[in-house]
Design an enzyme around this catalytic site. Structure first.
Site, PDB file in Angstrom:
ATOM      1  N   SER A  40       0.822  -1.224   0.000  1.00 27.34           N
ATOM      2  CA  SER A  40       0.000   0.000   0.000  1.00 27.34           C
ATOM      3  C   SER A  40       0.847   1.262   0.000  1.00 27.34           C
ATOM      4  O   SER A  40       1.929   1.305   0.593  1.00 27.34           O
ATOM      5  CB  SER A  40      -0.900   0.039   1.241  1.00 27.34           C
ATOM      6  OG  SER A  40      -1.690  -1.101   1.318  1.00 27.34           O
TER       7      SER A  40
ATOM      8  N   GLU B  69      -3.423 -13.777   1.147  1.00 28.85           N
ATOM      9  CA  GLU B  69      -3.655 -13.001   2.367  1.00 28.85           C
ATOM     10  C   GLU B  69      -5.104 -13.189   2.826  1.00 28.85           C
ATOM     11  O   GLU B  69      -5.365 -13.378   4.012  1.00 28.85           O
ATOM     12  CB  GLU B  69      -3.362 -11.516   2.077  1.00 28.85           C
ATOM     13  CG  GLU B  69      -3.661 -10.588   3.240  1.00 28.85           C
ATOM     14  CD  GLU B  69      -3.328  -9.120   2.934  1.00 28.85           C
ATOM     15  OE1 GLU B  69      -3.033  -8.802   1.763  1.00 28.85           O
ATOM     16  OE2 GLU B  69      -3.364  -8.313   3.871  1.00 28.85           O
TER      17      GLU B  69
ATOM     18  N   GLU C 261     -16.109  -3.192   0.615  1.00 26.38           N
ATOM     19  CA  GLU C 261     -16.661  -2.775  -0.689  1.00 26.38           C
ATOM     20  C   GLU C 261     -15.892  -3.450  -1.828  1.00 26.38           C
ATOM     21  O   GLU C 261     -16.482  -3.930  -2.796  1.00 26.38           O
ATOM     22  CB  GLU C 261     -16.576  -1.242  -0.851  1.00 26.38           C
ATOM     23  CG  GLU C 261     -17.520  -0.457   0.047  1.00 26.38           C
ATOM     24  CD  GLU C 261     -17.006  -0.306   1.484  1.00 26.38           C
ATOM     25  OE1 GLU C 261     -15.857  -0.717   1.769  1.00 26.38           O
ATOM     26  OE2 GLU C 261     -17.762   0.209   2.319  1.00 26.38           O
TER      27      GLU C 261
HETATM   28  C1  LIG Z   1      -4.595  -3.243  10.339  1.00 33.34           C
HETATM   29  C2  LIG Z   1      -4.124  -3.014   8.945  1.00 33.34           C
HETATM   30  C3  LIG Z   1      -2.950  -3.612   8.509  1.00 33.34           C
HETATM   31  C4  LIG Z   1      -2.490  -3.392   7.210  1.00 33.34           C
HETATM   32  N1  LIG Z   1      -1.303  -3.971   6.827  1.00 33.34           N
HETATM   33  C5  LIG Z   1      -0.813  -3.742   5.581  1.00 33.34           C
HETATM   34  C6  LIG Z   1       0.445  -4.306   5.183  1.00 33.34           C
HETATM   35  O1  LIG Z   1       1.102  -5.016   5.938  1.00 33.34           O
HETATM   36  N2  LIG Z   1       0.922  -4.016   3.963  1.00 33.34           N
HETATM   37  C7  LIG Z   1       0.233  -3.237   3.074  1.00 33.34           C
HETATM   38  O2  LIG Z   1       0.719  -3.042   1.970  1.00 33.34           O
HETATM   39  N3  LIG Z   1      -0.971  -2.671   3.424  1.00 33.34           N
HETATM   40  C8  LIG Z   1      -1.500  -2.920   4.662  1.00 33.34           C
HETATM   41  N4  LIG Z   1      -2.713  -2.355   5.026  1.00 33.34           N
HETATM   42  C9  LIG Z   1      -3.374  -1.443   4.114  1.00 33.34           C
HETATM   43  C10 LIG Z   1      -4.619  -1.993   3.480  1.00 33.34           C
HETATM   44  O3  LIG Z   1      -4.314  -2.959   2.508  1.00 33.34           O
HETATM   45  C11 LIG Z   1      -5.401  -0.808   2.903  1.00 33.34           C
HETATM   46  O4  LIG Z   1      -5.835  -0.044   4.009  1.00 33.34           O
HETATM   47  C12 LIG Z   1      -6.595  -1.234   2.086  1.00 33.34           C
HETATM   48  O5  LIG Z   1      -6.174  -1.853   0.893  1.00 33.34           O
HETATM   49  C13 LIG Z   1      -7.507  -0.039   1.747  1.00 33.34           C
HETATM   50  O6  LIG Z   1      -6.779   0.970   1.157  1.00 33.34           O
HETATM   51  P1  LIG Z   1      -6.859   2.491   1.720  1.00 33.34           P
HETATM   52  O7  LIG Z   1      -6.659   2.439   3.195  1.00 33.34           O
HETATM   53  O8  LIG Z   1      -5.927   3.304   0.906  1.00 33.34           O
HETATM   54  O9  LIG Z   1      -8.358   2.930   1.463  1.00 33.34           O
HETATM   55  P2  LIG Z   1      -8.982   3.417   0.069  1.00 33.34           P
HETATM   56  O10 LIG Z   1      -8.618   2.443  -0.995  1.00 33.34           O
HETATM   57  O11 LIG Z   1      -8.609   4.843  -0.136  1.00 33.34           O
HETATM   58  O12 LIG Z   1     -10.514   3.278   0.356  1.00 33.34           O
HETATM   59  C14 LIG Z   1     -11.283   4.317   0.985  1.00 33.34           C
HETATM   60  C15 LIG Z   1     -12.741   3.938   0.921  1.00 33.34           C
HETATM   61  O13 LIG Z   1     -13.178   3.858  -0.454  1.00 33.34           O
HETATM   62  C16 LIG Z   1     -13.772   2.588  -0.732  1.00 33.34           C
HETATM   63  N5  LIG Z   1     -13.429   2.147  -2.099  1.00 33.34           N
HETATM   64  C17 LIG Z   1     -12.224   2.176  -2.693  1.00 33.34           C
HETATM   65  N6  LIG Z   1     -12.290   1.654  -3.942  1.00 33.34           N
HETATM   66  C18 LIG Z   1     -13.565   1.270  -4.142  1.00 33.34           C
HETATM   67  C19 LIG Z   1     -14.272   0.667  -5.222  1.00 33.34           C
HETATM   68  N7  LIG Z   1     -13.656   0.346  -6.374  1.00 33.34           N
HETATM   69  N8  LIG Z   1     -15.599   0.404  -5.062  1.00 33.34           N
HETATM   70  C20 LIG Z   1     -16.238   0.719  -3.903  1.00 33.34           C
HETATM   71  N9  LIG Z   1     -15.630   1.301  -2.841  1.00 33.34           N
HETATM   72  C21 LIG Z   1     -14.322   1.577  -2.956  1.00 33.34           C
HETATM   73  C22 LIG Z   1     -13.150   1.646   0.293  1.00 33.34           C
HETATM   74  O14 LIG Z   1     -13.970   0.520   0.519  1.00 33.34           O
HETATM   75  C23 LIG Z   1     -13.034   2.540   1.524  1.00 33.34           C
HETATM   76  O15 LIG Z   1     -14.252   2.586   2.219  1.00 33.34           O
HETATM   77  C24 LIG Z   1      -3.215  -2.574   6.323  1.00 33.34           C
HETATM   78  C25 LIG Z   1      -4.415  -1.983   6.748  1.00 33.34           C
HETATM   79  C26 LIG Z   1      -4.877  -2.203   8.032  1.00 33.34           C
HETATM   80  C27 LIG Z   1      -6.151  -1.557   8.469  1.00 33.34           C
END
Ligand SMILES: Cc1cc2nc3c(=O)[nH]c(=O)nc-3n(C[C@H](O)[C@H](O)[C@H](O)COP(=O)(O)OP(=O)(O)OC[C@H]3O[C@@H](n4cnc5c(N)ncnc54)[C@H](O)[C@@H]3O)c2cc1C
Length: 391
Positions: free
Chosen positions: A110, A228, A355
């Protein structure tokens, strides 16, 4: 489907039980040598075990009170990719210490502008002689402050489409130019460094750390995410770890039961939901355990995480006023429920948001039309902007 595990006198069970009787406190190396850490992997790491044998091993391990070495991202997410696509030298160097839990791994996927829309990533890896020079930023990297290695996806060809030109690397986390900044969260754990931001400034990564073919990393990244989702939707409520709803019912019984009919009804409802999840998991294990994980893993995670949130909420309510106290100050038996409640909002975000999982189920299981934004090659925010303009 038969949901009972193989009988007590099943010869496979007898053999596994005898092994645990002979090794009551096995070392990680002994467990790995027996093939019990990843029984479904091929030799020399596992036993190429069919589903029932895997379930027997899990069951007997639980009965013997033995736990596997901890390395969730190494063993659960990227290990299977290395088994399938790494070179022989890479397998020899990395896999056994990974399975023994001696070298912890993290996942550098990410970025601030690439979460759900992961292919939007902008971290660059430019070839320069016998190294790749990496620049960029990763975020939410679980265990980064403790990991010996990370699996990194970075853009190696910026002049091609979003999904091509991405490569998959092994990164020693102590390379010069890597800066790890812990992100504090409300659960704590791992010395308040449960997850981190990781900055890369001119980091020199040897070319031999590339996995598989250059520019072909997107397929590996997608497979890592599917692994994962399997790993995160195992039995424990906290992404496959921690207590189960059965543990909550036992705890309620041990602490005097529940007399309020509404509370009894909610406990029974949570238990029933947990049993449905368990049968669903058994059905999927029997159907698919040795196959490459597919959209089924998304379905399981989409059901399991909201269930986890509901059960942790119930656990907190059952604690009464103690639920508002510092976790360490409460009854130790309830601690897992207090910390689990604090972690639970993350369940439906990490490893694919609810989502995004529903999009996968809609398209790949139900066969509904593809997300139009994806067809148009738009990012999530570009898609939102398009919708706003249209309305
Ligand atoms: C506890 C924890 C551990 C994690 N560990 C890791 C890790 O080790 N390595 C790593 O790389 N990442 C890690 N992550 C990150 C995680 O993979 C991301 O948080 C996740 O993929 C969501 O991305 P974002 O936070 O950027 O949210 P966004 O992608 O910005 O999403 C924001 C909102 O928009 C919605 N949304 C986005 N796209 C769509 C769509 N196409 N259709 C409908 N709704 C949509 C989402 O559902 C969400 O509600 C971790 C996250 C958490 C919470």
């Amino acid at each position: 489907m038969d949901v009972d595990l193989p009988a007590e006198d099943d010869p496979r069970r007898v053999e596994v039980r005898a092994w645990f009787a002979a090794h009551p406190t096995p070392t990680p190396a002994e467990l790995v040598d027996a093939g019990y850490v990843v029984p479904h992997w091929p030799a020399p790491y596992g036993l190429d075990a069919e589903p029932e044998l895997q379930l027997i091993i899990e069951d007997e391990m639980r009965r013997a009170g033995v736990t596997k070495p901890v390395n969730p991202i190494g063993i659960g997410h990227c290990g299977p990719i290395l088994v399938a696509l790494a070179s022989e030298e890479q397998k020899q160097r990395y896999l056994m210490p990974m399975l023994r839990g001696e070298e912890l791994w993290c996942q550098l996927f990410s970025e601030p502008d690439a979460g759900s829309d992961l292919a939007n990533l902008s971290t660059r890896a430019e070839r320069d002689g016998d190294i790749y020079r990496v620049n960029g930023q990763k975020i939410w990297t679980s265990l980064a402050a403790h990991a010996k290695f990370g699996i990194l996806i970075a853009r190696t060809d910026p002049d091609t489409s979003k999904y091509t030109g991405i490569s998959y690397f092994i990164i020693p986390m102590d390379l010069p130019g890597i800066e790890i900044r812990p992100l504090r969260n409300m659960v704590g754990g791992f010395g308040d460094a449960g997850f981190c931001e990781v900055f890369f400034t001119d980091v020199e990564v040897p070319v031999e750390n590339l996995i598989g073919e250059r520019d072909n990393g997107w397929a590996m990244a997608k497979q890592t995410l599917a692994n994962e989702r399997v790993s995160l939707s195992k039995e424990g409520l906290q992404w496959g770890h921690g207590p189960t709803v059965r543990d909550l019912v036992d705890l309620v019984r041990r602490t005097g039961g529940a007399s309020d009919p509404l509370v009894r009804q909610r406990v029974a409802g949570a238990y029933t939901e947990g049993e449905i999840m368990r049968y669903h998991q058994l059905r999927q294990i029997s159907a698919a355990v040795n196959k490459t994980p597919g959209p089924d893993a998304s379905l399981r995670k989409a059901l399991k995480d909201p269930h986890g949130q509901r059960v942790f909420q119930l656990g907190l309510e059952l604690m009464g006023a103690d639920g508002m106290l510092d976790v360490a100050a409460t009854d130790p038996a309830w601690q897992a429920w207090a910390s689990g409640f604090l972690f639970s909002p993350a369940l439906t975000v990490g490893g694919g948001t609810s989502e995004v999982l529903r999009n996968i189920i809609a398209e790949r299981i139900l066969g509904l039309p593809h997300d139009q934004d994806v067809e148009l090659g738009l990012t999530w925010s570009e898609g939102r902007a398009r919708l706003k303009t249209a309305s």
